[in-house]
Design a protein around this motif. Structure first.
Motif, PDB file in Angstrom:
ATOM      1  N   TRP B 104       2.298  -9.941  11.751  1.00 27.46           N
ATOM      2  CA  TRP B 104       2.601 -10.516  10.428  1.00 27.46           C
ATOM      3  C   TRP B 104       1.713  -9.957   9.329  1.00 27.46           C
ATOM      4  CZ3 TRP B 104       6.867 -13.331   9.414  1.00 27.46           C
ATOM      5  CH2 TRP B 104       7.551 -13.865  10.517  1.00 27.46           C
ATOM      6  N   ALA B 105       1.066  -8.842   9.577  1.00 28.56           N
ATOM      7  CA  ALA B 105       0.225  -8.208   8.559  1.00 28.56           C
ATOM      8  C   ALA B 105       0.023  -6.784   9.009  1.00 28.56           C
ATOM      9  CB  ALA B 105      -1.119  -8.909   8.445  1.00 28.56           C
ATOM     10  N   CYS B 106      -0.302  -5.907   8.070  1.00 35.03           N
ATOM     11  CA  CYS B 106      -0.583  -4.523   8.441  1.00 35.03           C
ATOM     12  C   CYS B 106      -2.082  -4.348   8.632  1.00 35.03           C
ATOM     13  CB  CYS B 106      -0.077  -3.556   7.370  1.00 35.03           C
ATOM     14  SG  CYS B 106      -0.365  -1.838   7.854  1.00 35.03           S
ATOM     15  N   PRO B 107      -2.499  -3.912   9.828  1.00 32.61           N
ATOM     16  CA  PRO B 107      -3.936  -3.741  10.072  1.00 32.61           C
ATOM     17  C   PRO B 107      -4.584  -2.754   9.099  1.00 32.61           C
ATOM     18  CG  PRO B 107      -2.701  -3.598  12.136  1.00 32.61           C
ATOM     19  CD  PRO B 107      -1.695  -3.589  11.013  1.00 32.61           C
ATOM     20  N   ILE B 108      -3.789  -1.826   8.557  1.00 30.97           N
ATOM     21  CA  ILE B 108      -4.335  -0.874   7.593  1.00 30.97           C
ATOM     22  C   ILE B 108      -4.195  -1.422   6.163  1.00 30.97           C
ATOM     23  CG2 ILE B 108      -4.086   1.459   6.638  1.00 30.97           C
ATOM     24  CD1 ILE B 108      -5.374   1.295   9.441  1.00 30.97           C
ATOM     25  N   GLY B 109      -3.003  -1.893   5.821  1.00 28.07           N
ATOM     26  CA  GLY B 109      -2.795  -2.429   4.474  1.00 28.07           C
ATOM     27  C   GLY B 109      -3.750  -3.564   4.152  1.00 28.07           C
ATOM     28  N   SER B 110      -4.063  -4.379   5.172  1.00 33.00           N
ATOM     29  CA  SER B 110      -4.929  -5.520   4.899  1.00 33.00           C
ATOM     30  C   SER B 110      -6.378  -5.103   4.669  1.00 33.00           C
ATOM     31  CB  SER B 110      -4.847  -6.546   6.036  1.00 33.00           C
ATOM     32  OG  SER B 110      -5.317  -5.985   7.235  1.00 33.00           O
ATOM     33  N   LEU B 111      -6.712  -3.842   4.990  1.00 33.41           N
ATOM     34  CA  LEU B 111      -8.067  -3.344   4.700  1.00 33.41           C
ATOM     35  C   LEU B 111      -8.174  -2.786   3.285  1.00 33.41           C
ATOM     36  CD1 LEU B 111      -8.893  -1.243   7.922  1.00 33.41           C
ATOM     37  CD2 LEU B 111      -9.699  -3.547   7.369  1.00 33.41           C
ATOM     38  N   ALA B 112      -7.016  -2.465   2.671  1.00 27.51           N
ATOM     39  CA  ALA B 112      -7.045  -1.682   1.433  1.00 27.51           C
ATOM     40  C   ALA B 112      -7.819  -2.383   0.323  1.00 27.51           C
ATOM     41  CB  ALA B 112      -5.614  -1.388   0.969  1.00 27.51           C
ATOM     42  N   ASN B 113      -7.581  -3.674   0.165  1.00 25.76           N
ATOM     43  CA  ASN B 113      -8.202  -4.415  -0.928  1.00 25.76           C
ATOM     44  C   ASN B 113      -9.727  -4.403  -0.820  1.00 25.76           C
ATOM     45  OD1 ASN B 113      -8.716  -6.163  -3.032  1.00 25.76           O
ATOM     46  ND2 ASN B 113      -7.964  -7.993  -1.975  1.00 25.76           N
ATOM     47  N   GLU B 114     -10.227  -4.846   0.321  1.00 24.46           N
ATOM     48  CA  GLU B 114     -11.681  -4.925   0.465  1.00 24.46           C
ATOM     49  C   GLU B 114     -12.323  -3.544   0.509  1.00 24.46           C
ATOM     50  OE1 GLU B 114     -13.300  -8.231   2.959  1.00 24.46           O
ATOM     51  OE2 GLU B 114     -11.201  -8.518   3.462  1.00 24.46           O
ATOM     52  N   ALA B 115     -11.604  -2.568   1.113  1.00 26.96           N
ATOM     53  CA  ALA B 115     -12.149  -1.214   1.206  1.00 26.96           C
ATOM     54  C   ALA B 115     -12.342  -0.607  -0.179  1.00 26.96           C
ATOM     55  CB  ALA B 115     -11.214  -0.325   2.027  1.00 26.96           C
ATOM     56  N   ALA B 116     -11.348  -0.847  -1.041  1.00 21.87           N
ATOM     57  CA  ALA B 116     -11.367  -0.187  -2.346  1.00 21.87           C
ATOM     58  C   ALA B 116     -12.556  -0.626  -3.181  1.00 21.87           C
ATOM     59  CB  ALA B 116     -10.060  -0.463  -3.090  1.00 21.87           C
ATOM     60  N   VAL B 117     -12.981  -1.872  -3.013  1.00 24.06           N
ATOM     61  CA  VAL B 117     -14.102  -2.339  -3.826  1.00 24.06           C
ATOM     62  C   VAL B 117     -15.437  -2.189  -3.126  1.00 24.06           C
ATOM     63  CG1 VAL B 117     -12.823  -3.918  -5.302  1.00 24.06           C
ATOM     64  CG2 VAL B 117     -13.636  -4.721  -3.093  1.00 24.06           C
ATOM     65  N   GLY B 118     -15.431  -2.085  -1.774  1.00 25.56           N
ATOM     66  CA  GLY B 118     -16.706  -2.170  -1.079  1.00 25.56           C
ATOM     67  C   GLY B 118     -17.189  -0.927  -0.371  1.00 25.56           C
ATOM     68  N   ASP B 119     -16.294  -0.018  -0.015  1.00 31.21           N
ATOM     69  CA  ASP B 119     -16.694   1.063   0.881  1.00 31.21           C
ATOM     70  C   ASP B 119     -15.798   2.280   0.667  1.00 31.21           C
ATOM     71  OD1 ASP B 119     -17.166   2.794   3.015  1.00 31.21           O
ATOM     72  OD2 ASP B 119     -17.378   1.183   4.485  1.00 31.21           O
ATOM     73  N   PRO B 120     -16.244   3.227  -0.157  1.00 30.78           N
ATOM     74  CA  PRO B 120     -15.413   4.403  -0.464  1.00 30.78           C
ATOM     75  C   PRO B 120     -15.036   5.193   0.784  1.00 30.78           C
ATOM     76  CG  PRO B 120     -17.344   4.305  -1.913  1.00 30.78           C
ATOM     77  CD  PRO B 120     -17.530   3.243  -0.870  1.00 30.78           C
ATOM     78  N   GLU B 121     -15.914   5.231   1.795  1.00 34.53           N
ATOM     79  CA  GLU B 121     -15.611   5.997   3.008  1.00 34.53           C
ATOM     80  C   GLU B 121     -14.471   5.324   3.777  1.00 34.53           C
ATOM     81  OE1 GLU B 121     -18.127   7.554   6.824  1.00 34.53           O
ATOM     82  OE2 GLU B 121     -19.267   7.253   4.967  1.00 34.53           O
ATOM     83  N   ALA B 123     -12.218   3.349   2.305  1.00 37.16           N
ATOM     84  CA  ALA B 123     -11.032   3.542   1.467  1.00 37.16           C
ATOM     85  C   ALA B 123     -10.403   4.905   1.740  1.00 37.16           C
ATOM     86  CB  ALA B 123     -11.396   3.401  -0.017  1.00 37.16           C
ATOM     87  N   ALA B 124     -11.252   5.922   1.987  1.00 37.54           N
ATOM     88  CA  ALA B 124     -10.728   7.263   2.286  1.00 37.54           C
ATOM     89  C   ALA B 124      -9.986   7.273   3.617  1.00 37.54           C
ATOM     90  CB  ALA B 124     -11.873   8.280   2.292  1.00 37.54           C
ATOM     91  N   LEU B 125     -10.480   6.521   4.619  1.00 43.70           N
ATOM     92  CA  LEU B 125      -9.782   6.440   5.908  1.00 43.70           C
ATOM     93  C   LEU B 125      -8.436   5.742   5.756  1.00 43.70           C
ATOM     94  CD1 LEU B 125     -12.704   5.396   8.309  1.00 43.70           C
ATOM     95  CD2 LEU B 125     -11.419   7.541   8.375  1.00 43.70           C
ATOM     96  N   VAL B 126      -8.414   4.653   4.971  1.00 48.72           N
ATOM     97  CA  VAL B 126      -7.164   3.927   4.728  1.00 48.72           C
ATOM     98  C   VAL B 126      -6.168   4.843   4.011  1.00 48.72           C
ATOM     99  CG1 VAL B 126      -6.149   2.035   3.391  1.00 48.72           C
ATOM    100  CG2 VAL B 126      -8.248   1.640   4.711  1.00 48.72           C
ATOM    101  N   ALA B 127      -6.650   5.520   2.973  1.00 50.53           N
ATOM    102  CA  ALA B 127      -5.782   6.428   2.213  1.00 50.53           C
ATOM    103  C   ALA B 127      -5.261   7.540   3.119  1.00 50.53           C
ATOM    104  CB  ALA B 127      -6.548   7.014   1.022  1.00 50.53           C
TER     105      ALA B 127
END
Lengths: 201, 201
Positions: B104-121, B123-127
């Motif tokens: 019921w959620a995307c394991p990658i999509g659900s990281l995008a929000n917190e990654a974008a503000v907290g951890d550029p590395e 965020a790069a893996l998610v992207a």
């Protein structure tokens, strides 16, 4: 909560807004009452005066407030949407709210994941904002159908859901890139449903 | 990390998978190393043996592993997508991965929000996962264009982004309702881009 003074209302509101910013940055799980107290210079007893139910009640207050702000940011266009120009104005206001104002995330959409697993009452608030939002979009689709601008065979509720999904999903893709193009591409594609009746094979 | 024994690899993998489940349920911010240790019955020194960089390194390992699983769950269809039947098989596998298997959620999509503000590395893996995923979808759109099944004027990268957005956003809407219909409506709408060349005015 019925008897707040004006000053009390302002303090409560300051707490709600600071918590909303913290949640957008770190998620519900990454937001503690200690963070909120530090950001708002309030004491533990003040916090529990305004939110006797603690963090869960505070997060629900954030969801209600952010939901209202999100819909208000789309006015007056969201209540019209009877012409393609109104849709374009609505779209521009929405992209400004998310990107122009530097949010890069949806304050409501970003609650959905954690709400769904942790707090059914919060999930209901999130679902209610989506429902109010979708019902305005569907009403706009019906207005466009009424004047022959949109294919009468289109299901307004499904078109509304696909536009909302494009917004939420476009933001998920735009966030890690810090680039609005996926949001804009997804919105463009979803808004194709509004194009003049297409002859499909 | 180059010299892990088979047993070490299994322990490391067990830690990664348990952390992934915890993040999907409570977000990055709601996941502590203590939770992970409790769920995996590992000691603090074991945890830091496998992840000397602590929580940030562990979360990145989760993102890499979940990204690989997510793409693998879409095989073999994701590498084909040359016919409408292949797209339908891909779609069914994806809906099963998210809904049938109870995520019921995307394991990658659900990281995008917190990654974008907290951890550029992070965020790069998610992207990067989104980029790999979108490039396969775009390749499928090009194959469909090659045999005249899709309008040659469509931009494969924008179509791919809109399909991915429909998935991510559809999940955001489906989660609080615990009902797959918004995900399916959004996917249907986005996949209309693959319909036989439409005559548009």
């Amino acid at each position: 909560m019925a008897e707040l003074t004006e000053r009390g209302r302002r303090t409560r509101q300051r707490i709600v807004e600071a918590t909303g910013r913290q949640i957008l940055a770190a998620g519900i799980g990454g937001t503690s009452l200690d963070d909120v107290r530090a950001a708002t210079l309030t004491s533990k007893s003040q916090l529990f005066h305004y939110f006797p139910g603690g963090k869960a009640e505070l997060v629900r207050a954030v969801a209600e407030w952010e939901g209202g702000e999100l819909l208000a940011a789309q006015l007056p266009h969201l209540e019209d949407l009877s012409t393609r120009a109104s849709w374009e104005a609505w779209r521009a206001a929405l992209v400004d709210y998310y990107i122009g104002q530097g949010r890069w995330a949806c304050p409501i959409g970003s609650l959905a994941n954690e709400a769904a697993v942790g707090d059914p009452e919060l999930a209901a608030l999130v679902a209610d904002t989506f429902r109010q939002w979708a019902s305005r979009l569907a009403a706009g689709v019906r207005r466009m159908q009424g004047v022959g601008e949109v294919d009468a065979a289109a299901d307004p509720d499904r078109v509304a859901a696909s536009i909302l999904s494009a917004i939420q999903g476009g933001l998920v893709l735009s966030q890690p890139l810090h680039d609005p193009w996926p949001l804009e591409a997804a919105l463009d594609q979803a808004l194709h449903a509004l194009d003049a009746p297409a002859v499909r094979t």
